[in-house]
Design an enzyme around this catalytic site. Structure first.
Site, PDB file in Angstrom:
ATOM      1  NE  ARG A 196       0.072  -8.805   1.977  1.00 19.58           N
ATOM      2  CZ  ARG A 196      -0.564  -8.617   3.126  1.00 19.58           C
ATOM      3  NH1 ARG A 196      -1.632  -9.352   3.420  1.00 19.58           N
ATOM      4  NH2 ARG A 196      -0.148  -7.706   3.977  1.00 19.58           N
TER       5      ARG A 196
ATOM      6  NE  ARG B 251      -2.216  -0.976   3.664  1.00 18.15           N
ATOM      7  CZ  ARG B 251      -1.854   0.029   4.440  1.00 18.15           C
ATOM      8  NH1 ARG B 251      -2.122   1.273   4.099  1.00 18.15           N
ATOM      9  NH2 ARG B 251      -1.199  -0.200   5.563  1.00 18.15           N
TER      10      ARG B 251
ATOM     11  CG  ASP C 162      -7.860  -8.575   7.122  1.00 15.34           C
ATOM     12  OD1 ASP C 162      -7.122  -8.365   8.104  1.00 15.34           O
ATOM     13  OD2 ASP C 162      -7.880  -7.833   6.132  1.00 15.34           O
TER      14      ASP C 162
ATOM     15  CG  HIS D 234      -7.747  -4.496  10.458  1.00 15.32           C
ATOM     16  ND1 HIS D 234      -6.449  -4.052  10.528  1.00 15.32           N
ATOM     17  CD2 HIS D 234      -7.783  -5.339   9.397  1.00 15.32           C
ATOM     18  CE1 HIS D 234      -5.736  -4.586   9.553  1.00 15.32           C
ATOM     19  NE2 HIS D 234      -6.525  -5.374   8.862  1.00 15.32           N
TER      20      HIS D 234
ATOM     21  CE  LYS E 204      -5.661 -10.193  11.799  1.00 19.01           C
ATOM     22  NZ  LYS E 204      -6.071  -8.921  11.154  1.00 19.01           N
ATOM     23  CB  THR E 205      -3.774 -15.529  10.188  1.00 25.53           C
ATOM     24  OG1 THR E 205      -4.028 -14.232   9.650  1.00 25.53           O
ATOM     25  CG2 THR E 205      -4.230 -16.584   9.208  1.00 25.53           C
TER      26      THR E 205
ATOM     27  CB  SER F  90       1.510  -7.561  10.457  1.00 28.45           C
ATOM     28  OG  SER F  90       2.338  -8.494   9.814  1.00 28.45           O
TER      29      SER F  90
ATOM     30  CE  LYS G 286      -6.332  -4.239   4.647  1.00 23.20           C
ATOM     31  NZ  LYS G 286      -7.153  -4.898   5.699  1.00 23.20           N
TER      32      LYS G 286
END
Length: 534
Positions: free
Chosen positions: A324, A61, A258, A221, A243-244, A239, A202
């Site tokens: 990604r 981004r 997400d 988020h 979390k994942t 990150s 996003k």
């Protein structure tokens, strides 16, 4: 204009200022879009059938190129500043006209889709792109209306996307050739100058972060899973916090990984796909994601691939560390089909990877502490994550998603407080970072211990467990957790040098206080009182 595709909406592109396109492809399937992308030379097919693309100069981004048009509809609600940069209405009209003119004579790909699995809270989206592979991205990431719904689709927000169109800052008022400009009054977003697909995802998330609070839906988020008893849990975390990994529990259904909304009657996923980092991805550690990466029509950004065998090298960062994969959520075992968990969450977990090694591995938060830590959004970077970092560096991202918040963070924190009051959900701070010392001295928290702590919290085993206030951070540390050594629960006890612990805890407390100062004028006295006491 020639129109092709299985379902064409009655609401035409002329409504977005687009005329005289060479050919418009409406709502193509993933297979056809994959073929189109290859035909146009946009990417190459891997041995497993994924499409591999290179995004060029922009491999992530570009926050400095993101703008919001200042107009009467939204202007007073936007938190203007470094995150939300102002853009002039007349400049927007000019840029829109130039982009529309660029699209004349081009092949265009339209996806009519939806952001939000709960239809009553969803946003009908349209993504119009000059790129087949980015249309495939939209088809993968967003939710798919029925055939009948697509025929009658009238978008509530539209993204016009042309990665090869470069802005001229002297004419367009942009910061560079790249631009992401949102106009809430016109219900339109313009994206150009960058092929990084995450900008589409996003941009839609930022729009939902503005529109949903106006309907009393709390955008998050965060990832969400749900147990067999219908007890959902929300996982916030930046990150590197896990979390994942931690929300992917074989005993619980994954709602999403997400972006979610918390309404009065449910928690729901915004998306139908996942957009995961793949650098150094291991089949042993992340078998579901690994399999998704090696699946048909998955989109791989900047992943290195052998020219002749078409096998992937997931360990290579030759193009970027930010490699990604975009794939359908259904590629993940235990993924929810509906994307909705009914009722309020029973638990909220805020993950942090504290590289200073001073936060407890698990602690229960009061509602005021929950709002304080939510606004703070703390984790830490360690050596090796970015050039020039040789020791831990604190990172604060408001509401665990600062770059995507159009309104002031306290707006979202207030919504969290209201949802917690209505639901009675327990809130837990879980540190997946270091224990026994800071990074370089201590060691990473045991993943087995972390899973045991989260399992105990979600199962209700810690509901009546006595807690002890942390002397610096004030959070309630359980006196015992099944399957976890008692000495691990109090971080000071794991350090050989107690004076060093005290100094480091005081240092981190000071960083929290200094960061929160910019929010203090809009925070309640109760939330401000939840600050560390170092």
């Amino acid at each position: 204009m020639e129109h092709l595709g299985p379902v064409r909406s009655e609401y035409g592109l002329e409504n977005h200022g687009i005329v005289n396109a060479k050919r418009v492809y409406w709502n193509l399937s993933r297979s056809v879009l994959l073929e189109e992308a290859v035909r146009r030379g946009e990417g190459h097919v891997s041995a497993a059938g994924a499409i591999v693309i290179e995004t060029g100069k922009y491999t992530g981004r570009s926050p400095s190129d993101k703008f919001i048009v200042k107009e009467s509809f939204s202007g007073d609600r936007i938190d203007w500043g470094k995150v939300n940069r102002e853009f002039d209405t007349r400049k927007f009209d000019l840029l829109h006209a130039r982009l529309s003119a660029y699209m004349q004579g081009k092949e265009l790909y339209v996806q009519d889709c939806r952001g939000g699995a709960a239809k009553e809270h969803a946003l009908d989206l349209r993504v119009v792109s000059t790129s087949a592979v980015h249309s495939l991205f939209a088809r993968t990431m967003f939710l798919r209306p029925t055939k009948e719904e697509r025929a009658a689709h009238v978008p509530q927000f539209t993204i016009l996307h042309a990665p090869e169109f470069k802005a001229d800052p002297t004419i367009d008022g942009t910061n560079s050739e790249c631009f992401v400009v949102v106009n809430y009054e016109r219900k339109l977003c313009l994206i150009g100058g960058t092929a990084y697909a995450g900008e589409i995802k996003k941009a839609a998330f930022s729009v939902l972060n503005y529109l949903l609070p106006l309907k009393n839906v709390f955008p998050m988020h965060a990832s969400v899973n749900v147990g067999t008893a219908g007890d959902s849990a929300v996982f916030f975390g930046l990150s590197g916090t896990g979390k994942t990994t931690l929300s992917a529990d074989p005993e619980r259904e994954l709602i999403g990984d997400d972006e979610h909304g918390w309404a009065d009657d449910c928690v729901f996923n915004f998306e139908g796909g996942c957009y995961a980092k793949t650098i150094r991805l291991s089949q042993e550690a992340e078998p579901d994601i690994w399999q998704a990466v090696h699946s048909y029509a998955t989109i791989l950004e900047n992943v290195v691939m052998d020219e002749w065998t078409r096998e992937l090298d997931l360990d290579s960062a030759a193009l970027t560390e930010n490699t990604r994969a975009a794939y359908m959520l259904g590629r993940i075992r235990n993924a929810s089909v509906s994307g909705v968990a009914k009722g309020h969450p029973k638990n909220v977990i805020m993950l942090t990877a504290d590289a200073y090694g001073v936060l407890p591995p698990i602690a229960r938060l009061t509602p005021a502490q929950a709002m304080y830590h939510f606004i703070s959004g703390y984790t830490a970077k360690v050596a090796g994550t970015e050039r020039g970092i040789t020791e831990p560096q604190a990172t604060f991202s408001a509401c665990f998603g600062g770059p995507f918040l159009p309104m002031h963070p306290t707006v979202y924190a207030k919504m969290l407080g209201e949802k917690l009051e209505a639901s009675g959900a327990a809130v837990w701070l879980v540190n997946t970072g270091w224990t026994g010392g800071p990074y370089g001295v201590g060691k990473r928290m045991s993943i087995a211990h972390t899973r045991a702590m989260i399992s105990a919290a979600l199962s209700g085993q810690l509901t009546d467990t006595p807690t002890t206030p942390d002397p610096v951070f004030g959070v309630g540390v359980p006196k015992e957790v099944p399957g976890v050594p008692t000495e691990v629960l109090t971080p000071r006890n794991t350090w050989e040098d107690k004076a060093a612990y005290d100094a480091k805890a005081k240092h981190l407390a000071g960083l929290f206080v200094a960061n929160f100062a910019k929010f203090a004028d809009q925070a309640t006295d109760e939330v401000k009182a939840a600050a560390p006491k170092g």
